[in-house]
Write an enzyme that holds these catalytic residues in place. Structure first.
Site, short mmCIF file in Angstrom:
data_model
loop_
_atom_site.label_atom_id
_atom_site.label_comp_id
_atom_site.label_asym_id
_atom_site.label_seq_id
_atom_site.Cartn_x
_atom_site.Cartn_y
_atom_site.Cartn_z
N GLU A 1 6.18 -1.56 13.62
CA GLU A 1 7.19 -0.83 14.37
C GLU A 1 6.55 0.52 14.65
O GLU A 1 6.15 1.22 13.73
CB GLU A 1 8.44 -0.67 13.52
CG GLU A 1 9.60 -0.12 14.30
CD GLU A 1 10.66 0.44 13.39
OE1 GLU A 1 11.13 -0.26 12.48
OE2 GLU A 1 11.00 1.63 13.58
N GLY B 1 -1.83 4.29 14.41
CA GLY B 1 -2.10 3.57 13.17
C GLY B 1 -1.75 2.10 13.30
O GLY B 1 -2.54 1.22 12.91
N GLY B 2 -0.58 1.83 13.84
CA GLY B 2 -0.10 0.45 13.97
C GLY B 2 -0.99 -0.38 14.87
O GLY B 2 -1.37 -1.51 14.54
N CYS C 1 13.66 6.26 13.91
CA CYS C 1 13.02 5.44 14.95
C CYS C 1 13.97 5.19 16.11
O CYS C 1 13.54 4.87 17.20
CB CYS C 1 12.55 4.12 14.36
SG CYS C 1 13.76 3.37 13.25
N LYS D 1 0.88 -1.17 0.00
CA LYS D 1 0.00 0.00 0.00
C LYS D 1 0.92 1.21 0.00
O LYS D 1 1.68 1.41 0.95
CB LYS D 1 -0.90 -0.02 1.24
CG LYS D 1 -1.87 1.15 1.28
CD LYS D 1 -2.83 1.01 2.44
CE LYS D 1 -3.67 2.27 2.60
NZ LYS D 1 -2.89 3.46 2.95
N GLU E 1 6.97 8.99 22.83
CA GLU E 1 7.88 9.52 21.82
C GLU E 1 7.46 10.92 21.38
O GLU E 1 6.27 11.19 21.17
CB GLU E 1 7.86 8.57 20.61
CG GLU E 1 8.90 8.90 19.55
CD GLU E 1 8.84 7.93 18.37
OE1 GLU E 1 7.77 7.36 18.09
OE2 GLU E 1 9.89 7.74 17.72
N GLY F 1 5.24 2.97 11.44
CA GLY F 1 4.55 4.26 11.56
C GLY F 1 4.17 4.57 12.98
O GLY F 1 4.86 4.17 13.92
N SER F 2 3.05 5.25 13.14
CA SER F 2 2.64 5.70 14.48
C SER F 2 2.03 4.58 15.29
O SER F 2 1.55 3.58 14.76
CB SER F 2 1.61 6.82 14.35
OG SER F 2 0.38 6.29 13.89
#
Lengths: 495, 495
Positions: free
Chosen positions: A229, A209-210, A265, A148, A357, A205-206
């Site tokens: 991650e 979202g994850g 990251c 995607k 974070e 990503g965030s």
């Protein structure tokens, strides 16, 4: 109930058909395919770098390096396939005479799980996106891949997808072994995860979202592995003696904080120090380098805006003292400027906001009064991708219990070096306890990333001719195998 | 919101402390501990077997064998720890002169995840309960273990727990490295899964129970791996030629169906045949052996009652013909009697009830008109622990596509043998696609079961003295390691 979009259904059906055909391709066919992707990415030349620069605001040198990392990863997986040992072949030969029952012949190796969905990362438009580590490791494992495309760099993604499609046309692999979905709707992402033929997915990503996609993957009728991650503050412990012996440490650490406008990251977002002599000089040094930094354009306005908000929130917490903060010359909506702050251990421990974070060039220094307080701070942390320990040889010996606490909270422990910079090799572990990743048992960087997309299959009493080549008596590939508990690359002699 | 019970909180806090202490024990300390458990289990003598017989209705020979399997598993893990290679040590040495940046030294190995909760299995009161494969593999991995005793055999569990506690007292391991929870309430099980220090759990039992705990494990603030083995119908494909050549096949298969009153997870609950000559004779042979079976006492009345209900439901589905069914002489509430039935492929494919496990001595024969119908039947199946293929060498060559379809739905593919009987060795895979297990990437039988309870940790630029012994330059354990991509048991020469 989320409906699976019609076009996504078609894509996934094609991915399943391609998977079945791709299973029949040899390891050398797959390796040649990965090399063909490298050639096609290189053939894109400056166009790729220019497009990625326009879409990501990342500088030329960084993207040129990232392209090298991308092709390097693909080549590393090609080499892994050519060597062949990665399948972890294991053989226990049978014994028809065993009492009370005959012992069967059992042979096991890793096999691909099925179609894999990859969500690209905004901060690595090449190395962790369309032809990045997730795609490379899934294709190497023998899975078909559906990417995607990331909304932050759609044109870059399309260019790379084109390169992969050219490589497919040149290679002995099925047409739909790789597919590119340019639909950026949330529903498209959900449909890809929910489709019954999807067998695993990878995401960078965030947390928001994850975690949402992770939950969706687990709520399927058939739950599937979802590798996300999602962020890490990467604690760095600086012991007292090293403050005296390593005078360049403040500049080194400050540079790591500001590297790539803090959009890594493994950015050191938390520095743990003891209140001992040399600390003021260390903090002064950090401030000097931070104040000399001007910040830079972030990946997109969404990330820049989020950085400003999160930084402001962090700096306004009880007990926080801003140590150094750079004010942008131009008050635009894309620049991220560095900042560092200090807090006491006790104020830190009780404040969950400070443990989240702040994605950008920001770091928080926690002052601990004692080793016990330092231990308490570490114990209060969630899972991390990395942890770092700066100390002289002497004091590392006195702080092995601190190292032990750090190890239990991270995937990689670094000694006397900055956490930014993730080496691509077999021994890399890029994946730590939740919430830094959803599954600390796997890495997303390095050749072991292939193990995210395989499962072991055993063959019992299978005639030699019908076994995969890796498990036959004659070891034509000369791979390392465990035969009756012994590591060897010998063939099995037939009695 | 489920509240964690106070006593469970204490147990888990103790498990966490024990884990930290157990991490410091050497591999040989752990191996000696596992051997001490074996000695203490053997010291229980007839008492253990008699108690297990009373609680499970399993016969003497079976339980004597199962005790041997239990101690054999513990010894296999002790041997694994003594050999040491299982940690998958990998080293990529650094290069300070590499351009543009120095290459770090990276060293990776498997480390224990933390406290593990084990739910025993009713059908294996010894080998998959208190000191069974889950406990043995978790202790070998370096995790502390909390066992929730199974309500089906509480006294057996308590006896074994006592043996383990004696072994702890004799060994150089922390007191609470193993703990036994005799609370059989649902809340106790939920509390064990939800407790924040719990880092993984293993379960063998029903889909309903396993899935509920799996969901709970994933809904935690920090989701944890939950390994559940939940049932499988273990399809057996019998090809036409073998009906002619293997005249004992009906008796062999029928015996496998009835073995242990059908209470094995690998029980052949589904037999797929082609409508060709020899089929009637095969079905007659099956029926003859089934009708000669008298059934037997099941593990407990709950399982016996569930078997009766599920069997009745299965046999009353559209298109089902009962081929042979044994009626119990005494109409009690504990005896399970064998039954087999037939159905057409088309009736089977559309009926989800027929694809569910009927736990007991029951099997369904699906008659397929063609290879295409056989493929369609296999494609309609969910994930399985095993699949089996009976065929002559010649016809196996003609049915490789069928083998391929089976492999995609199972963890172990058996050629010309019954699925019951799970060999304990490295090459065993006992874990298949969902719903047979929650995670097909791991096995619960054999030494590779240890990998359920570990995660990789990398050390970057760590001084040799502070590395785990497995990762130091000098390979004092003589274990196999991958050094710069090469398998070797050599030490690293310091330049």
């Amino acid at each position: 109930m989320i409906q699976i979009a019609e076009d996504i259904d078609l894509v996934m059906q094609q991915a399943q058909e391609a998977f079945l055909a791709y299973r029949k391709c040899s390891a050398s066919d797959k390796a040649a395919f990965l090399k063909a992707i490298v050639a096609q990415i290189e053939a894109l030349g400056d166009t790729l770098i220019q497009t990625a620069m326009e879409e990501s605001n990342l500088p030329l040198a960084r993207l040129t390096g990232e392209r090298g990392r991308t092709t390097g990863q693909l080549l590393a997986f090609a080499k892994l396939l050519e060597a062949g040992d990665w399948v972890q072949a294991s053989i226990d030969t049978g014994d028809p005479d065993r009492k009370p029952v005959a012992k069967p012949d059992l042979r096991k190796m890793m096999q691909p799980v099925g179609p894999v969905v990859v969500f690209g990362a905004s901060n690595f438009p090449l190395a962790f996106s369309t032809a990045g580590g997730d795609t490379a490791s899934a294709l190497a494992a023998g899975c078909s891949v559906v990417v995607k495309s990331h909304p932050g760099h759609p044109r870059t993604s399309l260019l790379v997808a084109g390169a992969i499609n050219k490589a497919i046309a040149q290679s002995n692999v099925p047409e739909h072994v790789f597919q590119h979905v340019a639909d950026h709707s949330i529903q498209a992402g959900q449909s890809l995860i929910l489709h019954p033929v999807t067998k695993a997915a990878a995401f960078t990503g965030s947390y928001t979202g994850g975690k949402a996609l992770f939950d969706l993957a687990n709520q399927r009728e058939e739950p599937i592995p979802f590798f996300a991650e999602m962020g890490s503050i990467n604690p760095v412990v600086v012991l007292p003696e090293v403050l005296q012996t390593k005078k360049d440490l403040p500049a080194t650490l400050a540079s790591s904080i500001m590297l790539g406008v803090g959009q890594f990251c493994t950015n050191p977002g938390l520095i743990l120090v003891l209140e001992e002599s040399g600390l003021d000089e260390f903090l002064d040094g950090l401030s000097t380098t931070i104040l000399a930094g001007s910040g830079g354009k972030m990946l997109h306005t969404g990330i820049a805006s989020s950085y400003k908000t999160r930084k402001k929130e962090a700096l306004s917490q009880d007990g926080i003292t801003t140590l150094a903060t750079v004010v942008s010359v131009q008050e635009d909506d894309i620049t991220g400027t560095p900042a560092i702050a200090t807090v006491s251990a006790s104020d830190f421990i009780d404040n969950s906001v400070l443990k989240e974070e702040v994605f950008g060039p920001y770091s928080l220094i926690v002052k601990c009064k004692s080793k016990e307080e330092l231990s308490a701070v570490i114990t209060s942390l969630k899972g991390q991708l990395t942890a770092t320990l700066f100390g002289t040889e002497q004091e590392l010996g006195n702080y092995t219990d601190i190292a032990e606490l750090l190890i239990q909270r991270c995937g990689r422990l670094i000694y006397n070096g900055v956490p930014t910079g993730v080496e691509v090799c077999k021994s890399m572990q890029h994946g730590g306890p939740f919430p830094s990743t959803t599954d600390s048992r796997f890495t997303s960087v390095g050749t072991d990333a292939i193990y995210r997309f395989v499962r072991p299959v055993s063959y019992q009493d299978c005639p030699d001719a019908f076994l995969p080549v890796e498990l036959r008596n004659e070891n034509t590939l000369s791979i390392m195998r465990v035969i009756n508990g012994i590591w060897t690359n010998n063939s099995i002699k037939i009695r």
